[in-house]
Write a protein that holds these residues in place. Sequence first.
Motif, PDB file in Angstrom:
ATOM      1  N   ILE A  80       0.850  -1.187   0.000  1.00 30.60           N
ATOM      2  CA  ILE A  80       0.000   0.000   0.000  1.00 30.60           C
ATOM      3  C   ILE A  80       0.887   1.239   0.000  1.00 30.60           C
ATOM      4  N   ALA A  81       0.655   2.124  -0.993  1.00 27.60           N
ATOM      5  CA  ALA A  81       1.423   3.365  -1.105  1.00 27.60           C
ATOM      6  C   ALA A  81       0.754   4.444  -0.254  1.00 27.60           C
ATOM      7  N   ASN A  82       1.424   4.844   0.829  1.00 26.60           N
ATOM      8  CA  ASN A  82       0.914   5.915   1.696  1.00 26.60           C
ATOM      9  C   ASN A  82       1.471   7.254   1.202  1.00 26.60           C
TER      10      ASN A  82
ATOM     11  N   SER B 254       5.679   3.570   3.366  1.00 23.71           N
ATOM     12  CA  SER B 254       4.611   2.750   2.794  1.00 23.71           C
ATOM     13  C   SER B 254       4.769   1.351   3.362  1.00 23.71           C
ATOM     14  N   ARG B 255       3.695   0.570   3.308  1.00 27.79           N
ATOM     15  CA  ARG B 255       3.701  -0.705   4.032  1.00 27.79           C
ATOM     16  C   ARG B 255       3.399  -1.892   3.122  1.00 27.79           C
ATOM     17  N   ILE B 256       4.037  -3.015   3.477  1.00 27.64           N
ATOM     18  CA  ILE B 256       3.815  -4.276   2.780  1.00 27.64           C
ATOM     19  C   ILE B 256       3.199  -5.254   3.778  1.00 27.64           C
ATOM     20  N   TYR B 257       2.111  -5.902   3.381  1.00 24.80           N
ATOM     21  CA  TYR B 257       1.394  -6.847   4.243  1.00 24.80           C
ATOM     22  C   TYR B 257       1.473  -8.240   3.633  1.00 24.80           C
ATOM     23  N   ARG B 258       1.519  -9.251   4.522  1.00 27.55           N
ATOM     24  CA  ARG B 258       1.557 -10.649   4.077  1.00 27.55           C
ATOM     25  C   ARG B 258       0.323 -11.379   4.586  1.00 27.55           C
ATOM     26  N   PHE B 259      -0.245 -12.213   3.741  1.00 29.70           N
ATOM     27  CA  PHE B 259      -1.474 -12.925   4.089  1.00 29.70           C
ATOM     28  C   PHE B 259      -1.165 -14.102   5.012  1.00 29.70           C
ATOM     29  N   ASN B 260      -1.896 -14.164   6.130  1.00 30.80           N
ATOM     30  CA  ASN B 260      -1.774 -15.260   7.079  1.00 30.80           C
ATOM     31  C   ASN B 260      -2.813 -16.315   6.718  1.00 30.80           C
TER      32      ASN B 260
ATOM     33  N   PHE C 163       4.201  -6.790   7.228  1.00 34.16           N
ATOM     34  CA  PHE C 163       5.397  -7.559   6.896  1.00 34.16           C
ATOM     35  C   PHE C 163       6.643  -6.675   6.883  1.00 34.16           C
ATOM     36  N   GLN C 164       6.529  -5.478   6.261  1.00 31.70           N
ATOM     37  CA  GLN C 164       7.695  -4.604   6.141  1.00 31.70           C
ATOM     38  C   GLN C 164       7.249  -3.179   5.826  1.00 31.70           C
ATOM     39  N   ARG C 165       8.067  -2.213   6.264  1.00 30.11           N
ATOM     40  CA  ARG C 165       7.867  -0.811   5.918  1.00 30.11           C
ATOM     41  C   ARG C 165       9.016  -0.367   5.011  1.00 30.11           C
ATOM     42  N   ILE C 166       8.682   0.372   3.959  1.00 33.41           N
ATOM     43  CA  ILE C 166       9.704   0.882   3.035  1.00 33.41           C
ATOM     44  C   ILE C 166       9.565   2.398   2.953  1.00 33.41           C
ATOM     45  N   THR C 167      10.719   3.065   2.774  1.00 35.22           N
ATOM     46  CA  THR C 167      10.734   4.521   2.735  1.00 35.22           C
ATOM     47  C   THR C 167      10.257   5.029   1.379  1.00 35.22           C
TER      48      THR C 167
ATOM     49  N   THR D  89      18.007 -13.751   1.170  1.00 34.44           N
ATOM     50  CA  THR D  89      18.804 -14.029   2.375  1.00 34.44           C
ATOM     51  C   THR D  89      18.170 -13.400   3.613  1.00 34.44           C
ATOM     52  N   SER D  90      17.874 -12.118   3.506  1.00 32.83           N
ATOM     53  CA  SER D  90      17.275 -11.423   4.654  1.00 32.83           C
ATOM     54  C   SER D  90      15.768 -11.568   4.699  1.00 32.83           C
ATOM     55  N   GLY D  91      15.182 -11.982   3.573  1.00 33.48           N
ATOM     56  CA  GLY D  91      13.729 -12.114   3.531  1.00 33.48           C
ATOM     57  C   GLY D  91      13.032 -10.770   3.554  1.00 33.48           C
ATOM     58  N   ARG D  92      13.702  -9.718   3.035  1.00 32.50           N
ATOM     59  CA  ARG D  92      13.142  -8.367   3.041  1.00 32.50           C
ATOM     60  C   ARG D  92      13.403  -7.691   1.696  1.00 32.50           C
ATOM     61  N   PHE D  93      12.613  -6.643   1.417  1.00 33.04           N
ATOM     62  CA  PHE D  93      12.848  -5.822   0.238  1.00 33.04           C
ATOM     63  C   PHE D  93      13.935  -4.797   0.569  1.00 33.04           C
ATOM     64  N   LEU D  94      14.958  -4.734  -0.304  1.00 33.66           N
ATOM     65  CA  LEU D  94      16.060  -3.791  -0.125  1.00 33.66           C
ATOM     66  C   LEU D  94      16.072  -2.808  -1.292  1.00 33.66           C
TER      67      LEU D  94
END
Length: 612
Positions: free
Chosen positions: A433-435, A441-447, A456-460, A495-500
């Motif tokens: 979701i682009a805030n 902005s935030r990334i969500y993962r379905f449980n 799941f993660q926050r990106i700048t 490796t880190s399981g994250r968006f870089l």
Amino acid sequence: NKQHQHQQSHQPNMATPVTTVTSVTLLLLLVVGLPALSSASLCDEAGADYAAVTVHPDGTLLVCPVQGRNVYVHGLSESLQALQALVASLAARLEAQEARAVALQANNTALQAELSDLAGRVAACQSLAEVADSAAAQAQTVAGQAAAVALAANSSASQAQATAHQAAAVALAANSSASLVQVNQTLLQSSVASLDARVGALEGDSLFLESGVTQLSTRVSALDANLTAVEQVLAAAEEGAQCRNGAAALTQFQRFNTTGAHGVTAFAINGEQYLAVAFYKSSLSFSVGSPVYKYSAVTMQFELLQTLPTVGPWRLQFFTIGQQAFLAAANQYSGTSWQTDSTIYLFDTTGGIFVPFQQLATSSAFAWEHFAIGGEDYLAVANLYNGSSYNIKSDIYKFNLNLFTLTQQIDTVGAADVEYFTIDSSPQHFLAIANSQDTLSRIYRFNTSSLQFEIFQRITTSSAQQITAFAISNQTFLAVANFVGPSSIFRFDTTSGRFLLLQQIATKGATSWLFFYPWKGNNTSSSSDNNNYLLVTNNAEGIGRNELPSYIYRYNAATTLFETHLRIDLVGPIAAEYLTIGQMQLLFVAQYQNNSQLSLTSPLYALDSLCF
């Protein structure tokens, strides 16, 4: 400096002396040797203005530098001219070598004829020897008869003795003739052997020349290949220059009269191609209506099918559930209220148009996103503003009993876009979701247990307007269009399981990213490492400055970065869409406004496959 010389000489055999006999005349053959190969230097440095290029007789390529000078290459065009001149020189040299080979072959044929004549003369000598042998035998017979006569008649002894002497003389003459024949036969055999040796030498020279011709032919072929490669490089360079200016890469296919054009979506229903454009507003109203166009195979143009009764729509989203086709309009503002319901339209297969299916309560909706998880269909909306705050909830609906019902709400800060994507073959399901009113902005993962999306993660980000997810070679990327500052491209790190953060690209008022991968020569689209593109729409540079270029970037698999591929001069672009019709590849760009002018034309371009 080295000079290459090649010298080969061949000394002719000495002629055999001629011996003359009373009844036999022997002719000697004159054997002519091959002329010696040139021993002159192949590189002449005296008085040369430029570096000389020549070919050694053994087939190798020589470059003769100029004494005391530097050799400069003035570009691909000059190299091409030099190569063409060298090919012409080699062709002339090859022609001369072939002519010499023909002459050697003729000389060889003549020698073979002389050899055949000598063989005939040897046979004649052998016949003479046989005659001499027969005469000697007859003389011996006469001598025997004479001796018998002497024994029988002593009175005739003198006559018999005389006859015996005569017979001895005849025998001596016969023996002398036989010896002479043998000498001549020996001489002829020696001449024949000499000719055989000469023929062998000629055959060796012929093979050498044939080898030289073959080497020259190979070299000429190699130079032809190099020449072709240079021509291809020059053609590619010229083509690349044309493609980069946009004129050759994109040609106008159709133009649409648009009013405050915003979102655009292309789709197909039952093999028919459609294009829907969200008209946000005119200078008078937000209820302009959004057109849906249908492609006509007769006119080869998109023609207006219907106008949807939208209210300040920001984007449109097409999707299917089973055999049903839907079109969701994200209504953003009515002119008086931000709390504006958005409408889901259903395609009526009988009438061939979209009809209202369901209205859902939204707050300044910016975008819809459809996705399916575990056989269930969902529809998420990005809510921007409720009239007093950007800190509101965005909604996720689930399709149940032929209706969309609310299943989850997510806290957002001026949500401008929502994007669904998966990672891994399992797969894992995500929503980004682009805030636009937050720096994160935030990334969500379905449980899969709770059937809910979790953070799941926050990106700048910086006033993020849109997020596009795509994959290249099993790697997942997120491209964020930031309205303020540069835009960002993230890549998922296993490796880190994250968006870089992978790359930042300078943009000006970016409103959207479009990822596409054109096909080459057929209508089967498939992404490859070096055929992936991103188009960014640069909408504004300050207040009232909408005339600025947008760019198409191409992914470089070697550097794993996107590089500038093409510039497109547009006016206030806000969204783009890639589509194909048969063998045509098309690119639609929605142009929103130029300063305060909203009535513009939005272009539909045809892509030149040579430039993509």
